[in-house]
Design an enzyme around this catalytic site. Structure first.
Site, PDB file in Angstrom:
ATOM      1  N   THR A 176       0.666  -1.680   0.198  1.00 28.97           N
ATOM      2  CA  THR A 176      -0.092   0.353   0.073  1.00 28.97           C
ATOM      3  C   THR A 176       0.914   0.844  -0.275  1.00 28.97           C
ATOM      4  OG1 THR A 176      -0.594  -0.044   2.512  1.00 28.97           O
ATOM      5  CG2 THR A 176      -2.071  -1.291   1.242  1.00 28.97           C
ATOM      6  N   ARG A 199       4.144   2.409  -2.373  1.00 25.54           N
ATOM      7  CA  ARG A 199       4.933   3.187  -3.377  1.00 25.54           C
ATOM      8  C   ARG A 199       5.222   1.638  -4.613  1.00 25.54           C
ATOM      9  NH1 ARG A 199       2.384   6.589  -2.215  1.00 25.54           N
ATOM     10  NH2 ARG A 199       2.867   8.647  -1.992  1.00 25.54           N
ATOM     11  N   GLU A 240       1.636   3.493 -12.516  1.00 25.46           N
ATOM     12  CA  GLU A 240       0.656   3.786 -12.580  1.00 25.46           C
ATOM     13  C   GLU A 240       0.012   4.666 -13.160  1.00 25.46           C
ATOM     14  OE1 GLU A 240       0.184   3.462  -7.726  1.00 25.46           O
ATOM     15  OE2 GLU A 240      -0.710   5.147  -8.185  1.00 25.46           O
ATOM     16  N   HIS A 273      -4.893   2.434  -6.840  1.00 26.20           N
ATOM     17  CA  HIS A 273      -4.340   2.966  -5.945  1.00 26.20           C
ATOM     18  C   HIS A 273      -5.935   3.532  -4.591  1.00 26.20           C
ATOM     19  CE1 HIS A 273      -0.635   6.025  -4.738  1.00 26.20           C
ATOM     20  NE2 HIS A 273      -1.569   5.742  -3.634  1.00 26.20           N
ATOM     21  N   GLY A 307      -5.734   3.463  -0.775  1.00 28.01           N
ATOM     22  CA  GLY A 307      -5.807   3.294   0.064  1.00 28.01           C
ATOM     23  C   GLY A 307      -6.248   4.475   0.513  1.00 28.01           C
TER      24      GLY A 307
END
Ligand code: DGY
Length: 321
Positions: free
Chosen positions: A237, A239, A268, A286, A288
């Site tokens: 979670t 990079r 990404e 992504h 999070g």
């Protein structure tokens, strides 16, 4: 009184934009298209500050190209690997981030990734949605139980500790590596490893919570994956570039690792295409910090920093102080 002029690179939550429009002369991004480098430099013209996000690469060349008027870059993120802090400092531009407020949301996603990876959610969901689920089977779709397993946390900072706390509720034994051992009250029973080799060997599930730095980039690679127990799970979670994609994909495809749960990716949103074909990769885009509560809190924290800066007070989250 004239309001500070801001260039805002992405569309932000409505309550955040309402406060922005009230307190700043803000150029907002109504259609939310991520701006090019040229568009950022252009948008910064005659502005006092920039409000950017993780999708903006604010490197040294871009910072050099910014107009003299820009005095602060506030990022709507805790991570700041997308900003060249030294280059900003050299030009006398302050940089701030938004720590704390996304800790719980990100820890929740780490648990989701652990569960999704351990219980083979990707292939199970695909089986169900494609109409291939024929019946309940005693030996079908078996995953790994988290209870009693060892969770290795690389980077027991705010998010690492929040993840550890939740994993404890699942009955996991928490291990960690940081450059320096934490005080016992911060460790909360987690077992310290003074090198990553020892941590990786002890991790049935390895969860990455370190920042992306020259030291941590590709720290999960062929050599370090080989240290993990067979059938281990890798969760990220933090990079994408902390992981060597080729090495992780190879280990997932060969069955050396049981599964991975990934929320962040190198380059990404253009993640390595091989991930998409792996049934044991549980992937999220992504997410999070992607809760309504947290995205508001991130925006308000970024604005608190800007308010302090323009009022002549040191911003709470100054990275260039
Ligand atoms: C951050 O804030 O750094 C996160 O990656 C965004 O979710």
């Amino acid at each position: 009184m004239t309001r500070p002029r801001l260039y805002v690179t992405r569309k932000l939550p409505p309550d955040v934009e309402t406060r922005l429009a009230r307190d700043y002369d803000a150029a907002l991004n109504a259609d939310d298209a991520p701006p090019s480098r040229e568009a950022i430099v252009d948008g910064a013209r005659e502005k006092d500050g920039l409000l950017v996000t993780v999708t903006d690469r604010i490197d040294a060349a871009l910072i050099r190209a910014l107009p003299e008027t820009v005095k602060i870059i506030a990022t709507f993120s805790v991570g700041y690997d997308h900003i060249d802090i030294a280059a900003a400092k050299a030009r006398g531009i302050a940089v701030t981030n938004t720590p704390d407020v996304l800790t719980d949301a990100t820890a929740e996603i780490a648990l989701l990734l652990m569960l999704g990876a351990a219980r083979q959610a990707t292939s199970a969901i695909a089986t169900l949605r494609s109409g291939q689920w024929k019946n309940w089977a005693p030996t079908g779709m078996l995953g790994m139980e988290l209870t009693g397993k060892r969770l290795g946390i690389l980077g027991l900072g705010r998010i690492g500790r929040a993840t550890a706390k939740r994993a404890g509720a699942f009955g996991m034994e928490v291990h960690y590596h940081n450059r320096r051992r934490l005080d016992p009250d911060m460790e909360a029973g987690a077992i310290y490893h003074d090198d990553i080799e020892s941590l990786f060997r002890a991790s049935d599930v390895l969860s990455l919570h370190c920042a992306s730095t020259p030291e941590t980039r590709r720290i999960v690679n062929r050599e370090t994956i080989a240290l993990l127990p067979k059938d281990a799970i890798v969760v990220n979670t933090a990079r994408g570039d902390i992981v060597d994609d080729e090495a992780l994909i190879e280990a997932l495809a060969s069955g050396r690792l049981a599964a991975a749960g990934l929320d962040v990716f190198t380059n990404e949103p253009n993640l390595h295409p091989a991930y998409l074909g792996l049934p044991n990769a549980f992937l999220l885009p992504h997410l999070g910090s992607a809760t309504r509560e947290t995205r508001n809190a991130m925006g308000f924290r970024a604005l608190d920093n800007l308010d302090d800066f323009f009022a002549g007070r040191p911003p709470r989250d100054a990275l260039t102080a």
